[in-house]
Design a protein around this motif. Sequence first.
Motif, PDB file in Angstrom:
ATOM      1  N   ARG A 196       0.147  -1.793  11.093  1.00  0.00           N
ATOM      2  CA  ARG A 196      -0.489  -0.543  11.547  1.00  0.00           C
ATOM      3  C   ARG A 196      -0.711  -0.549  13.053  1.00  0.00           C
ATOM      4  O   ARG A 196      -0.595   0.498  13.701  1.00  0.00           O
ATOM      5  CB  ARG A 196      -1.817  -0.374  10.822  1.00  0.00           C
ATOM      6  N   VAL A 213       4.313  -7.916   4.329  1.00  0.00           N
ATOM      7  CA  VAL A 213       3.418  -7.197   3.413  1.00  0.00           C
ATOM      8  C   VAL A 213       4.016  -7.198   2.010  1.00  0.00           C
ATOM      9  O   VAL A 213       3.341  -7.537   1.021  1.00  0.00           O
ATOM     10  CB  VAL A 213       3.165  -5.741   3.882  1.00  0.00           C
ATOM     11  N   GLY A 243      -2.658 -13.806   9.366  1.00  0.00           N
ATOM     12  CA  GLY A 243      -2.086 -13.598   8.033  1.00  0.00           C
ATOM     13  C   GLY A 243      -1.075 -14.677   7.691  1.00  0.00           C
ATOM     14  O   GLY A 243      -1.043 -15.187   6.571  1.00  0.00           O
ATOM     15  N   ALA A 291      -0.692  -5.949   6.807  1.00  0.00           N
ATOM     16  CA  ALA A 291      -0.726  -4.482   6.823  1.00  0.00           C
ATOM     17  C   ALA A 291      -1.449  -3.972   8.071  1.00  0.00           C
ATOM     18  O   ALA A 291      -0.996  -3.004   8.705  1.00  0.00           O
ATOM     19  CB  ALA A 291      -1.401  -3.955   5.560  1.00  0.00           C
ATOM     20  N   LEU A 292      -2.545  -4.621   8.423  1.00  0.00           N
ATOM     21  CA  LEU A 292      -3.253  -4.222   9.641  1.00  0.00           C
ATOM     22  C   LEU A 292      -2.418  -4.489  10.885  1.00  0.00           C
ATOM     23  O   LEU A 292      -2.416  -3.685  11.826  1.00  0.00           O
ATOM     24  CB  LEU A 292      -4.599  -4.944   9.729  1.00  0.00           C
ATOM     25  N   LEU A 338      -3.671 -12.019  -1.096  1.00  0.00           N
ATOM     26  CA  LEU A 338      -4.262 -10.699  -0.835  1.00  0.00           C
ATOM     27  C   LEU A 338      -4.783 -10.582   0.600  1.00  0.00           C
ATOM     28  O   LEU A 338      -4.606  -9.543   1.246  1.00  0.00           O
ATOM     29  CB  LEU A 338      -5.391 -10.419  -1.825  1.00  0.00           C
ATOM     30  N   VAL A 339      -5.416 -11.635   1.077  1.00  0.00           N
ATOM     31  CA  VAL A 339      -5.893 -11.621   2.468  1.00  0.00           C
ATOM     32  C   VAL A 339      -4.701 -11.499   3.419  1.00  0.00           C
ATOM     33  O   VAL A 339      -4.741 -10.721   4.379  1.00  0.00           O
ATOM     34  CB  VAL A 339      -6.733 -12.879   2.770  1.00  0.00           C
ATOM     35  N   VAL A 365      -1.790 -10.129   2.762  1.00  0.00           N
ATOM     36  CA  VAL A 365      -1.294  -8.750   2.652  1.00  0.00           C
ATOM     37  C   VAL A 365      -2.114  -7.837   3.560  1.00  0.00           C
ATOM     38  O   VAL A 365      -1.557  -7.037   4.329  1.00  0.00           O
ATOM     39  CB  VAL A 365      -1.349  -8.232   1.194  1.00  0.00           C
ATOM     40  N   GLY A 366      -3.430  -7.941   3.471  1.00  0.00           N
ATOM     41  CA  GLY A 366      -4.294  -7.086   4.293  1.00  0.00           C
ATOM     42  C   GLY A 366      -4.084  -7.301   5.780  1.00  0.00           C
ATOM     43  O   GLY A 366      -3.971  -6.332   6.546  1.00  0.00           O
ATOM     44  N   LEU A 367      -3.990  -8.557   6.182  1.00  0.00           N
ATOM     45  CA  LEU A 367      -3.790  -8.844   7.603  1.00  0.00           C
ATOM     46  C   LEU A 367      -2.415  -8.395   8.088  1.00  0.00           C
ATOM     47  O   LEU A 367      -2.290  -7.838   9.188  1.00  0.00           O
ATOM     48  CB  LEU A 367      -4.002 -10.339   7.861  1.00  0.00           C
ATOM     49  N   ALA A 391       2.599  -9.389  -1.090  1.00  0.00           N
ATOM     50  CA  ALA A 391       2.113  -8.579  -2.215  1.00  0.00           C
ATOM     51  C   ALA A 391       2.779  -9.003  -3.528  1.00  0.00           C
ATOM     52  O   ALA A 391       2.117  -9.041  -4.573  1.00  0.00           O
ATOM     53  CB  ALA A 391       2.356  -7.097  -1.952  1.00  0.00           C
TER      54      ALA A 391
END
Length: 163
Positions: A157, A13, A90, A153-154, A146-147, A149-151, A17
């Motif tokens: 989580r 991440v 990701g 991060a998910l 960015l994609v 980063v989102g993946l 980022a």
Amino acid sequence: MASAFPILTFLAVLAAALNAGLFFIFSVCIMTALARLPPAEGAAAMNAVDAVIQNAWFFSAFLGAALLSLVLAFLGFLLGGAGGVMAATGGIVFLLAVLGVTILFNVPLNDALAAAPAGSAEQAALWQRYLDVWTMWNHVRTLGSLVAVGLFALAFRQGVPPG
């Protein structure tokens, strides 16, 4: 290796980022500012940026993100589960949209710009093409980062996949 999953996804991440921020600032500020300069000056400034960006800090973030992406693509498929799939996806997105685009498009354009004779008509013509093409591929790198980063991060989580 599953116990390393949260640490690897968190680091991914951060690394992705950093790349997204760098590419974003080029897309929305730096290239626009350089385009306002006369072609010889804009090309010279971009060549100077390209020379100084090749340093340990940049390579740590860029190649570190690529290495983490490769590891997470492999590990995510091995571990499975929603988090594993997100991490793997990701990683693949970063490798293709960032590393792949950089190698196939941005670096060759940088090399061509550096090789063009300063102040020549060849450099001026290349600079106009460079502004459009290099920046378009940089947008792809920005969105890819960015994609990723989102993946990542998910995936973080979700926690450690069940595999």
